[in-house]
Motif scaffolding. Structure first.
Motif, PDB file in Angstrom:
ATOM      1  N   THR A  39       0.875  -1.167   0.000  1.00 24.66           N
ATOM      2  CA  THR A  39       0.000   0.000   0.000  1.00 24.66           C
ATOM      3  C   THR A  39       0.914   1.219   0.000  1.00 24.66           C
ATOM      4  N   TYR A  40       0.349   2.353  -0.358  1.00 24.39           N
ATOM      5  CA  TYR A  40       1.132   3.576  -0.469  1.00 24.39           C
ATOM      6  C   TYR A  40       0.448   4.696   0.314  1.00 24.39           C
ATOM      7  N   ASN A  41       1.147   5.232   1.307  1.00 22.54           N
ATOM      8  CA  ASN A  41       0.669   6.431   1.981  1.00 22.54           C
ATOM      9  C   ASN A  41       1.219   7.625   1.210  1.00 22.54           C
ATOM     10  N   VAL A  42       0.327   8.502   0.803  1.00 22.51           N
ATOM     11  CA  VAL A  42       0.716   9.679   0.033  1.00 22.51           C
ATOM     12  C   VAL A  42       0.251  10.903   0.801  1.00 22.51           C
ATOM     13  N   TRP A  43       1.139  11.879   0.961  1.00 21.19           N
ATOM     14  CA  TRP A  43       0.760  13.094   1.663  1.00 21.19           C
ATOM     15  C   TRP A  43       1.232  14.318   0.895  1.00 21.19           C
ATOM     16  N   CYS A  44       0.502  15.387   1.108  1.00 21.99           N
ATOM     17  CA  CYS A  44       0.879  16.692   0.589  1.00 21.99           C
ATOM     18  C   CYS A  44       0.319  17.718   1.570  1.00 21.99           C
ATOM     19  N   ALA A  45       1.222  18.424   2.249  1.00 23.89           N
ATOM     20  CA  ALA A  45       0.853  19.342   3.323  1.00 23.89           C
ATOM     21  C   ALA A  45       0.118  18.528   4.394  1.00 23.89           C
ATOM     22  N   ASP A  46      -1.110  18.879   4.730  1.00 23.61           N
ATOM     23  CA  ASP A  46      -1.870  18.189   5.779  1.00 23.61           C
ATOM     24  C   ASP A  46      -2.738  17.050   5.257  1.00 23.61           C
ATOM     25  N   ARG A  47      -2.774  16.852   3.961  1.00 31.39           N
ATOM     26  CA  ARG A  47      -3.627  15.821   3.361  1.00 31.39           C
ATOM     27  C   ARG A  47      -2.876  14.496   3.287  1.00 31.39           C
ATOM     28  N   LEU A  48      -3.537  13.416   3.687  1.00 32.78           N
ATOM     29  CA  LEU A  48      -2.962  12.075   3.650  1.00 32.78           C
ATOM     30  C   LEU A  48      -3.989  11.112   3.082  1.00 32.78           C
ATOM     31  N   GLU A  49      -3.560  10.299   2.116  1.00 29.57           N
ATOM     32  CA  GLU A  49      -4.424   9.256   1.552  1.00 29.57           C
ATOM     33  C   GLU A  49      -3.611   7.991   1.378  1.00 29.57           C
ATOM     34  N   THR A  50      -4.295   6.855   1.410  1.00 28.00           N
ATOM     35  CA  THR A  50      -3.657   5.558   1.200  1.00 28.00           C
ATOM     36  C   THR A  50      -4.192   4.951  -0.081  1.00 28.00           C
ATOM     37  N   PHE A  51      -3.281   4.421  -0.900  1.00 25.36           N
ATOM     38  CA  PHE A  51      -3.640   3.823  -2.181  1.00 25.36           C
ATOM     39  C   PHE A  51      -3.149   2.389  -2.243  1.00 25.36           C
ATOM     40  N   ASP A  55      -0.251   2.866  -9.752  1.00 34.16           N
ATOM     41  CA  ASP A  55      -1.052   3.610 -10.724  1.00 34.16           C
ATOM     42  C   ASP A  55      -2.025   4.555 -10.032  1.00 34.16           C
ATOM     43  N   GLU A  56      -2.637   4.107  -8.923  1.00 35.69           N
ATOM     44  CA  GLU A  56      -3.522   4.995  -8.163  1.00 35.69           C
ATOM     45  C   GLU A  56      -2.742   6.200  -7.638  1.00 35.69           C
ATOM     46  N   VAL A  57      -1.518   5.968  -7.156  1.00 31.81           N
ATOM     47  CA  VAL A  57      -0.665   7.066  -6.675  1.00 31.81           C
ATOM     48  C   VAL A  57      -0.410   8.056  -7.805  1.00 31.81           C
ATOM     49  N   LEU A  58      -0.039   7.546  -8.960  1.00 33.61           N
ATOM     50  CA  LEU A  58       0.313   8.415 -10.092  1.00 33.61           C
ATOM     51  C   LEU A  58      -0.883   9.142 -10.682  1.00 33.61           C
ATOM     52  N   ASP A  59      -2.087   8.591 -10.516  1.00 39.28           N
ATOM     53  CA  ASP A  59      -3.274   9.172 -11.148  1.00 39.28           C
ATOM     54  C   ASP A  59      -4.181   9.954 -10.193  1.00 39.28           C
ATOM     55  N   SER A  60      -3.820  10.058  -8.942  1.00 40.66           N
ATOM     56  CA  SER A  60      -4.633  10.804  -7.986  1.00 40.66           C
ATOM     57  C   SER A  60      -4.352  12.311  -8.116  1.00 40.66           C
ATOM     58  N   PRO A  61      -5.386  13.116  -8.245  1.00 42.04           N
ATOM     59  CA  PRO A  61      -5.182  14.567  -8.370  1.00 42.04           C
ATOM     60  C   PRO A  61      -4.994  15.244  -7.006  1.00 42.04           C
ATOM     61  N   MET A  62      -4.087  14.712  -6.203  1.00 43.39           N
ATOM     62  CA  MET A  62      -3.850  15.205  -4.842  1.00 43.39           C
ATOM     63  C   MET A  62      -3.056  16.492  -4.788  1.00 43.39           C
ATOM     64  N   PHE A  63      -2.430  16.854  -5.850  1.00 44.34           N
ATOM     65  CA  PHE A  63      -1.455  17.934  -5.827  1.00 44.34           C
ATOM     66  C   PHE A  63      -2.016  19.154  -6.548  1.00 44.34           C
ATOM     67  N   ASP A  64      -2.825  19.916  -5.804  1.00 40.52           N
ATOM     68  CA  ASP A  64      -3.516  21.091  -6.357  1.00 40.52           C
ATOM     69  C   ASP A  64      -4.284  20.748  -7.627  1.00 40.52           C
ATOM     70  N   GLY A  65      -4.950  19.576  -7.609  1.00 39.50           N
ATOM     71  CA  GLY A  65      -5.747  19.144  -8.751  1.00 39.50           C
ATOM     72  C   GLY A  65      -4.946  18.484  -9.854  1.00 39.50           C
ATOM     73  N   LYS A  66      -3.658  18.334  -9.669  1.00 40.84           N
ATOM     74  CA  LYS A  66      -2.790  17.694 -10.662  1.00 40.84           C
ATOM     75  C   LYS A  66      -2.347  16.335 -10.146  1.00 40.84           C
ATOM     76  N   THR A  67      -1.984  15.456 -11.075  1.00 39.57           N
ATOM     77  CA  THR A  67      -1.481  14.135 -10.712  1.00 39.57           C
ATOM     78  C   THR A  67       0.039  14.111 -10.827  1.00 39.57           C
TER      79      THR A  67
END
Length: 80
Positions: A39-51, A55-67
């Motif tokens: 599994t992959y924990n991905v964070w940016c600032a205060d946001r945290l999601e697990t994938f 491919d889910e990591v690379l395609d998630s628009p977590m970064f100001d709406g960008k992947t």
């Protein structure tokens, strides 16, 4: 090798932590392997999601709406 290719390899072969800055925010990806399941924990600032896949990591628009797939060539990644 392109940065996206390096990023994919780090996520799927080497399973190393990745840190980077995006628009002044600290971000990263932490692959976790337990019982041969990744599994992959991905964070940016205060946001945290697990994938469940790279491919889910690379395609998630977590970064100001960008992947990461869209922005990988513009980011300097640090592999830990």
């Amino acid at each position: 090798m392109k940065r996206l290719d390096e990023l994919k390899k780090a996520l799927t072969v080497e399973f190393c932590d990745i840190e980077f800055s995006f628009h002044g925010k600290d971000c990263g990806v932490e692959p976790i392997v337990e019982n041969s399941i990744v599994t992959y924990n991905v964070w940016c600032a205060d946001r945290l999601e697990t994938f469940k896949s790279a491919d889910e990591v690379l395609d998630s628009p977590m970064f100001d709406g960008k992947t990461l797939r869209e922005t990988a060539e513009d980011i300097d990644f640090f592999y830990v």
